[in-house]
Design an enzyme around this catalytic site. Structure first.
Site, PDB file in Angstrom:
ATOM      1  N   SER A   1       0.872  -1.105   0.130  1.00 54.09           N
ATOM      2  CA  SER A   1       0.134  -0.081  -0.102  1.00 54.09           C
ATOM      3  C   SER A   1       1.018   1.239   0.112  1.00 54.09           C
ATOM      4  O   SER A   1       1.927   1.110   0.382  1.00 54.09           O
ATOM      5  CB  SER A   1      -0.973   0.044   1.349  1.00 54.09           C
ATOM      6  OG  SER A   1      -0.043  -0.256   2.334  1.00 54.09           O
ATOM      7  N   CYS A   2       0.323   2.256  -0.451  1.00 52.48           N
ATOM      8  CA  CYS A   2       1.156   3.726  -0.424  1.00 52.48           C
ATOM      9  C   CYS A   2       0.110   4.880  -0.349  1.00 52.48           C
ATOM     10  O   CYS A   2      -1.153   4.715  -0.729  1.00 52.48           O
ATOM     11  CB  CYS A   2       1.994   3.625  -1.802  1.00 52.48           C
ATOM     12  SG  CYS A   2       3.308   2.581  -2.052  1.00 52.48           S
ATOM     13  N   ASP A   3       0.821   5.846  -0.355  1.00 54.28           N
ATOM     14  CA  ASP A   3      -0.009   7.262  -0.442  1.00 54.28           C
ATOM     15  C   ASP A   3       0.565   8.137  -1.034  1.00 54.28           C
ATOM     16  O   ASP A   3       2.025   8.437  -0.646  1.00 54.28           O
ATOM     17  CB  ASP A   3      -0.181   7.611   1.206  1.00 54.28           C
ATOM     18  CG  ASP A   3      -1.390   6.540   1.750  1.00 54.28           C
ATOM     19  OD1 ASP A   3      -2.623   6.359   1.575  1.00 54.28           O
ATOM     20  OD2 ASP A   3      -0.794   5.601   2.534  1.00 54.28           O
TER      21      ASP A   3
ATOM     22  N   GLU B   1       1.474   3.640  -7.291  1.00 53.34           N
ATOM     23  CA  GLU B   1       0.514   2.875  -6.266  1.00 53.34           C
ATOM     24  C   GLU B   1      -0.045   1.761  -7.016  1.00 53.34           C
ATOM     25  O   GLU B   1      -0.055   1.888  -7.881  1.00 53.34           O
ATOM     26  CB  GLU B   1      -0.773   3.736  -5.956  1.00 53.34           C
ATOM     27  CG  GLU B   1      -0.458   5.149  -5.389  1.00 53.34           C
ATOM     28  CD  GLU B   1      -0.500   5.422  -4.066  1.00 53.34           C
ATOM     29  OE1 GLU B   1      -1.291   4.617  -3.452  1.00 53.34           O
ATOM     30  OE2 GLU B   1       0.290   6.533  -3.767  1.00 53.34           O
TER      31      GLU B   1
END
Length: 415
Positions: free
Chosen positions: A7-9, A94
């Site tokens: 996961s990433c932001d 992402e």
């Protein structure tokens, strides 16, 4: 089987969202817990005609000239989770899943596309064009973590320069893009482009119609048409982080600075600063891109896990960038498990010098907490000096040594 850790932001603030006349970019790279992320610099280069470049899994034709880039990347692969180039372009990617099936065959990783976009694009839009052209020619696919267990995904990208930002969302070779020219925007492991499509793959709508995903009538929402009917749990969990990130950006809308962006990346309550049994934030980046082309862009990178326990260190492109071996992982050459077939049959130690020092120092003891407070104070002092330099109040000194000096000082503090 447990849901794979990924996961990433990504975040961007453009004036009037930013306090100053700057574009501010930020990203947390959330990866398998023990994966080491390194920071590497590659100078601008010229390449002979008909040469090729070996990406993580496949080789593709090289271009005549590649830009200077600084990359934060999982140490086992060729590409990058995030990075910047000498022209003030930043890109982060992402993971995302769509109705289009994921290709398990080896092709370009989304992380390869991040690096290729930076090396070949002198603006956010140019980098987007590079990525979409390579998607069309070579596709995306292959294992996205250092393990023999299959794990692949499609990608979304946030591409940013001094003037604008682009959100690029892909489904196999298909894609849609949205231009952002003001205010704040974030992405988190899900499709976000609704009806506001600024550019798209020429076959996007015809394929959607042929697959029965769109009737061909009425407005076309990329998110509604291409989001999977049964999304992985990881995508569902991303909704909470997306909402949390949006709320934090809106809370600071009109006053976003690099320091504010760092605080967002350090936010644990929203899950943006990830730390759980299987995965965590393994690297973070914040960039200041002044609208004034005469002012340098400043890129802050941690090169260590968990931004709440890490120091953001400034990197500025210059004619003489000093190599920083302390944040570069050991090289294993042809015997590297990513290079030998079948891949990933054994593990190697990829920890770099700063990673080891950071790991040793970050304990829950009083000494560890005191050290963190000292490091955070030094970071704030550095931020103040960078801001003063950008305002023209002080002269930038030996910019090419800046990142090296900060990494060196951090290691000495840990010792």
């Amino acid at each position: 089987m447990a849901e794979p850790p990924r996961s990433c932001d990504c975040f961007v603030s453009l004036p009037p969202g930013s306090k100053e006349d700057y574009v501010i970019f930020g990203k947390n790279s959330d990866r398998p817990r023990d994966e080491v992320q390194e920071v590497v610099y590659f100078p601008a280069s010229s390449h002979p005609p008909a040469s090729t470049v070996e990406c993580t899994y496949i080789s593709i034709p090289q271009v005549e000239h590649t830009n200077a880039v600084v990359l934060s990347r999982p140490a086992w692969l060729w590409g990058a989770e995030m990075g910047a180039n000498e022209h003030g372009v930043c890109v982060g990617n992402e993971a995302v899943w769509t109705k289009e099936p994921v290709n398990p065959e080896e092709a370009l990783l989304g992380m390869d596309l991040v690096r290729l976009g930076l090396e070949r694009g002198d603006s956010a839009r140019a980098a987007l064009n590079v990525i979409t052209a390579l998607l069309e020619q070579f596709g995306q696919g292959g294992a996205c973590r250092e393990t023999s267990e299959p794990f692949s995904y499609h990608n979304t990208f946030l591409l940013v320069d001094r003037q604008e930002a682009w959100v690029l969302e892909t489904a196999g070779k298909l894609w849609a893009a949205q231009k952002v020219t003001e205010g704040v925007k974030n992405i988190s492991n899900q499709l976000t482009i609704d009806f506001e499509i600024s550019a798209e793959h020429p076959d996007l709508r015809s394929v959607a119609q042929a697959q029965g995903w769109w009737s061909g009538e009425g407005d076309f929402s990329f998110t509604a048409v291409f989001s999977p009917d049964h999304p992985p749990a990881r995508m569902e969990m991303a909704k909470q982080r997306y909402r949390g990130g949006t709320a934090l950006l809106q809370q600071h809308n009109g006053s976003v600075t690099a320091e504010v962006m760092m605080s967002i990346l350090r936010d644990k309550a929203s899950g943006i600063c990830m730390d759980s049994e299987g995965f965590r934030t393994t690297g973070s980046m914040v960039s200041i891109l002044p609208r004034n082309p005469n002012m340098p862009c400043v890129h802050f990178l941690t090169a260590t896990p968990d931004p709440s326990r890490s120091v953001f260190k400034p990197f500025i492109f210059s004619e003489s960038v000093r190599p920083v071996s302390m944040v570069m992982s050991p090289q294993y050459g042809p015997g590297d498990p990513v290079r030998t077939l079948p891949r990933f049959q054994h593990q190697v130690d990829r920890k770099h010098e700063l990673y080891k020092a950071h790991q040793m120092a970050n304990t829950s003891s009083d000494a560890g907490v005191s050290l963190q407070d000292t490091m955070r104070y030094l970071e704030s002092q550095c931020l103040e000096e960078i801001e003063a330099m950008l305002r023209g109040e002080v002269q930038g000194q030996e910019l090419g040594d800046l990142f090296f000096d900060c990494v060196d000082a951090e290691i000495k503090f840990y010792q």
